[in-house]
Design an enzyme around this catalytic site. Structure first.
Site, PDB file in Angstrom:
ATOM      1  N   GLY A  52       0.840  -1.200   0.000  1.00  0.00           N
ATOM      2  CA  GLY A  52       0.000   0.000   0.000  1.00  0.00           C
ATOM      3  C   GLY A  52       0.869   1.241   0.000  1.00  0.00           C
ATOM      4  O   GLY A  52       1.852   1.328   0.756  1.00  0.00           O
ATOM      5  N   GLU A  53       0.535   2.208  -0.847  1.00  0.00           N
ATOM      6  CA  GLU A  53       1.352   3.418  -0.955  1.00  0.00           C
ATOM      7  C   GLU A  53       1.448   4.195   0.353  1.00  0.00           C
ATOM      8  O   GLU A  53       2.371   4.969   0.568  1.00  0.00           O
ATOM      9  CB  GLU A  53       0.789   4.342  -2.039  1.00  0.00           C
TER      10      GLU A  53
END
Length: 244
Positions: A52-53
């Protein structure tokens, strides 16, 4: 067989097919929309790691119903309201989950450590150009990490509906501002699976609910259809039609 799917079933159908494209033991990133749903259908034994960024690896799978509800309405107490995916949906922790800052997160992306990223799009061209972040005159969420993901991941899969209000998304050339040039490797829609090779959409599989002629009529670019093209596995359709 010619049975129409509703919007929810179409999204599920596409996500089911994309889930089988993720390679066992690899690190992958799932974008907003249909891509987010892919995590629900990844087989646990494949040991797929999700990035996940916002700085997390190995987020738990999302409940399909979360597309229809807000976090405040969620009843699944295994989800953590402080842990969210790219759409802001609550997630659950899985063994081995780790957290890090944003600079490290984008270092993973830009350093080429992601095997595959799955993104939605508004347009994709036959040479692999992607336009998924802006429509002139409309307020949208923006590019986010899409630009970095397109150039940092080893493989880019587009998961999207085949058309938007009857207009094709698979084009000769993108009309909207580009997110990345020549980045897409394949496209999965409710009509089929299309590899992007030598500047063309090559039909790998097609949904038998549609004829090849119907698929071409809903595609602006000229499709390449191999003589040995296969139909998509019926189980994707069967699973998509089940109540979620």
């Amino acid at each position: 067989m010619n049975i129409e799917m509703n919007k929810k079933q179409i999204m599920k159908f596409i996500a089911l097919r994309v889930a089988d494209e993720l390679v066992a033991g690899t690190l992958n990133n799932l974008g907003v929309g249909i891509p987010t749903m892919v995590s629900q259908f990844v087989a646990p034994e494949k040991n797929i790691w999700l990035h996940g960024e916002n700085g997390v690896i190995s987020i738990g799978k999302a409940a399909f119903e979360v597309i229809e509800r807000t976090n405040a309405q969620a009843t699944d107490k295994t989800d953590d309201d402080d842990l969210v995916d790219s759409e802001g949906n609550s997630k659950s922790l899985t063994p081995g989950t780790c957290f890090f800052d944003t600079s490290t997160s984008f270092g993973i992306i830009r350093g080429g450590h992601l095997h595959t990223t799955v993104l939605g799009t508004m347009e994709v061209a036959e040479n692999g150009d992607i336009a998924n972040y802006m429509v002139p005159g409309k307020l949208l969420a923006g590019m986010g990490g899409g630009m970095d993901l397109c150039v940092g991941a080893k493989r880019v899969i587009i998961a999207a509906t085949h058309t938007n209000k009857g207009k094709p998304k698979l084009l000769k050339h993108c009309n909207l501002p580009l997110t990345a040039v020549g980045a897409a490797n394949m496209v999965v829609t409710e009509m089929g699976v299309f590899d992007i090779k030598d500047g063309h959409f090559v039909v790998r599989e097609y949904n038998s609910n549609y004829t090849l002629e119907e698929i071409q009529n809903n595609t602006e670019a000229q499709l390449v259809i191999p003589k040995d093209v296969k139909t998509m596995d019926a189980r994707y359709f069967e699973e998509a039609m089940k109540e979620s």
